[in-house]
Write an enzyme that holds these catalytic residues in place. Structure first.
Site, short mmCIF file in Angstrom:
data_model
loop_
_atom_site.label_atom_id
_atom_site.label_comp_id
_atom_site.label_asym_id
_atom_site.label_seq_id
_atom_site.Cartn_x
_atom_site.Cartn_y
_atom_site.Cartn_z
N ARG A 76 38.75 2.32 66.76
CA ARG A 76 39.22 2.21 68.14
C ARG A 76 38.02 2.41 69.06
O ARG A 76 37.43 3.49 69.10
CB ARG A 76 40.30 3.25 68.44
CG ARG A 76 40.71 3.24 69.89
CD ARG A 76 41.89 4.17 70.22
NE ARG A 76 42.15 4.09 71.65
CZ ARG A 76 41.99 5.10 72.52
NH1 ARG A 76 41.63 6.31 72.10
NH2 ARG A 76 42.19 4.91 73.80
N HIS A 120 38.66 2.40 79.48
CA HIS A 120 38.43 3.81 79.20
C HIS A 120 37.48 4.34 80.28
O HIS A 120 36.37 4.79 80.00
CB HIS A 120 37.89 4.01 77.79
CG HIS A 120 38.10 5.38 77.21
ND1 HIS A 120 38.65 5.60 75.96
CD2 HIS A 120 37.83 6.61 77.71
CE1 HIS A 120 38.69 6.91 75.71
NE2 HIS A 120 38.19 7.55 76.77
N ASN A 290 47.14 10.50 72.66
CA ASN A 290 45.92 11.30 72.51
C ASN A 290 46.33 12.75 72.66
O ASN A 290 46.79 13.15 73.74
CB ASN A 290 44.90 10.95 73.59
CG ASN A 290 44.42 9.50 73.50
OD1 ASN A 290 44.78 8.77 72.59
ND2 ASN A 290 43.61 9.09 74.47
N TYR A 292 45.40 16.86 72.17
CA TYR A 292 44.43 17.92 71.92
C TYR A 292 45.07 19.31 71.92
O TYR A 292 44.78 20.13 71.06
CB TYR A 292 43.29 17.86 72.95
CG TYR A 292 42.46 16.62 72.75
CD1 TYR A 292 41.41 16.61 71.86
CD2 TYR A 292 42.77 15.43 73.42
CE1 TYR A 292 40.67 15.46 71.63
CE2 TYR A 292 42.04 14.27 73.19
CZ TYR A 292 40.99 14.29 72.29
OH TYR A 292 40.27 13.15 72.05
C1 FCB Z 1 40.05 12.49 76.02
C2 FCB Z 1 39.26 11.24 76.31
C3 FCB Z 1 38.09 11.04 75.40
C4 FCB Z 1 37.38 12.33 75.08
C5 FCB Z 1 38.35 13.38 74.64
C6 FCB Z 1 37.72 14.69 74.26
O1 FCB Z 1 40.71 12.90 77.17
O2 FCB Z 1 40.10 10.11 76.20
O3 FCB Z 1 37.24 10.08 76.00
O4 FCB Z 1 36.62 12.73 76.15
O5 FCB Z 1 39.31 13.59 75.63
#
Ligand code: FCB
Length: 447
Positions: A76, A120, A290, A292
């Protein structure tokens, strides 16, 4: 090693153009808002910029071989709008299309399937000068760029994402100003949300065709209330609204959440945009998530709203609470169960829609010692989050793939090079790549 994933589950790694490519002046690329922002003193923690980054522009062949060697079968990456249409609108730069054709062909030659993100965050600077995402025209120019790019590359790229994390573009770019273009526009950041989603809808309508799959990558996250008190629960409702429902509701149900518009005083403005909703809610082939970390919030002592610059217009004073979970170097709490929660939330809204984890990863202060990087913390993070995916898949959940963030250490936006997320360590002085222990673990896991 064997694992419980079906053969057709897609394993990949992700990057983004400005974070890895470098070569910002090569072959006719125009300036983007990130060039401007990164070169503005005081904006980036370590004062660096993406002029060189990982030099992926010149080294992509090596990087794709590395990805394939790890046993990954998908890459990706994002396409830089200012390489394709350097001024944002008008003349097309064939050399830009050529670069991504070579990149996609290098993927295919290595048995790697390309997954391209069209935006992006590197908006061509002239479009920002004309109002950026606060104006409708930017959405229309995005459609034009998307159509040009898709026309030029759809024979080699079959999987497309329109936007990456429009929450960041809107609320970091136009809310608290932490990201380019660094503007602090209060509730007007919600206009950016709408124009980004409109851009998504216009682009999707222009490019969606037989033989491809088309989606969007969002960064939704579970929002917990610190306590069960009505005030904390209301704080969580507000932040969940801004972070999650402001994107998922229009995309999946064709309406904006009324409570969020009310909290932010934008009800009237959004009423004038209703005609765009059918386009925004057009069917998707997948959503990319996405993930985290989760967020836990509490109500403030005093008033909930204040005129300060924030990612939380109308709820500026809502407090983020440390619940004592272990954290990565970003200060982000680690809770793999949050990945399950957010995927399940989306699945309830759209039960048959295929989902992908399009980013997941962690930053740690890695060190290269005797040619090796022992990143046990990242390995644990990866293992825990992949275990969540494995459980979901074994329950028959429509999760179709997992992309690690990131293939390479890279330019982490306002943190510059001070945060490393890669499976592969990059020595920025020599551009030497070294797969970390986490990469070796993943390779064995995929075995
Ligand atoms: C996300 C972004 C990516 C990277 C990660 C850690 O928010 O999409 O570009 O910076 O965090």
């Amino acid at each position: 090693m064997t694992n419980g994933f079906p053969r057709e589950f897609i394993w990949g790694a992700a990057t983004a153009s400005y974070q890895v490519e470098g070569a910002v002046a090569a072959d006719g690329r125009g300036p983007s808002i990130w060039d401007t922002f990164a070169h503005t003193p005081g904006r980036i923690a370590d004062g660096t910029n993406g002029d060189v980054a990982d030099d992926h522009y010149h080294r992509f062949a090596e990087d794709i071989r590395l990805l394939a060697d790890l046993g990954l079968q998908a890459y990706r990456f994002s396409i830089a709008w200012p390489r394709i249409v350097p001024a944002g609108s008008g003349a097309v730069n064939p050399a830009g299309l050529d670069f991504y054709r070579q990149l996609a062909e290098a993927c295919l030659a290595n048995g790697v399937t390309p997954y391209a993100t069209l935006y992006h965050w590197d908006l061509p600077q002239p479009l920002e000068d004309a109002g950026g995402w606060l104006v409708r025209d930017t959405a229309e120019r995005f459609r034009d760029y998307a159509a040009i790019t898709h026309d030029g590359l759809s024979d080699v790229i079959k999987h497309w994402m329109t936007l990456n994390e429009p929450w960041c573009s809107a609320f970091l770019g136009y809310g608290n100003g932490e990201h380019a273009p660094g503007r602090t526009e209060g509730a007007d950041a919600l206009k950016a949300v709408h124009h980004l989603l409109l851009g998504h809808g216009l682009a999707l309508d222009a490019i969606r065709s037989e033989g491809g799959t088309y989606g969007i990558a969002l960064n939704p996250a579970p929002i917990h209330a610190a306590t069960d008190s009505p005030a904390d629960r209301d704080a969580a409702r507000r932040i969940d609204g801004l972070r999650n429902r402001m994107f998922l509701d229009p995309l999946l149900s064709g309406r904006y959440p009324a409570d969020v518009l009310e909290d932010t005083g934008t009800t009237e403005w959004f009423a004038t945009q209703e005609r765009d909703l059918p386009l925004i809610a057009a069917p998707l082939d997948f959503i990319g998530v996405n993930y985290y970390c989760p967020t836990t919030v509490a109500a403030p002592e005093g008033p909930i709203s204040s005129p300060v610059a924030s990612t939380q217009p109308g709820s500026e004073n809502v407090v983020t609470v440390d619940t004592g979970l272990p954290k990565t170097q970003m200060g982000w709490p680690i809770e793999a169960a949050g990945l399950r929660d957010i995927l399940v939330t989306i699945n309830k809204m759209a039960p048959d829609l295929p989902l992908y984890v399009t980013e997941n990863g962690s930053a740690y202060p890695d060190e290269l010692v005797d040619g090796a990087v022992e990143d046990d913390d990242r390995l644990d993070y990866l293992r825990q989050h992949i275990a969540v995916c494995e459980d979901l898949v074994s329950e028959g959940f429509p999760l179709k793939g997992y992309f690690a963030w990131s293939l390479l250490d890279n330019y982490e936006w306002a943190w510059g090079y001070s945060r490393r997320f890669g499976l592969v360590y990059v020595d920025y002085a020599t551009q030497q790549r070294t797969p970390k222990k986490s990469a070796q673990w993943l390779q064995a896991f995929l075995g």
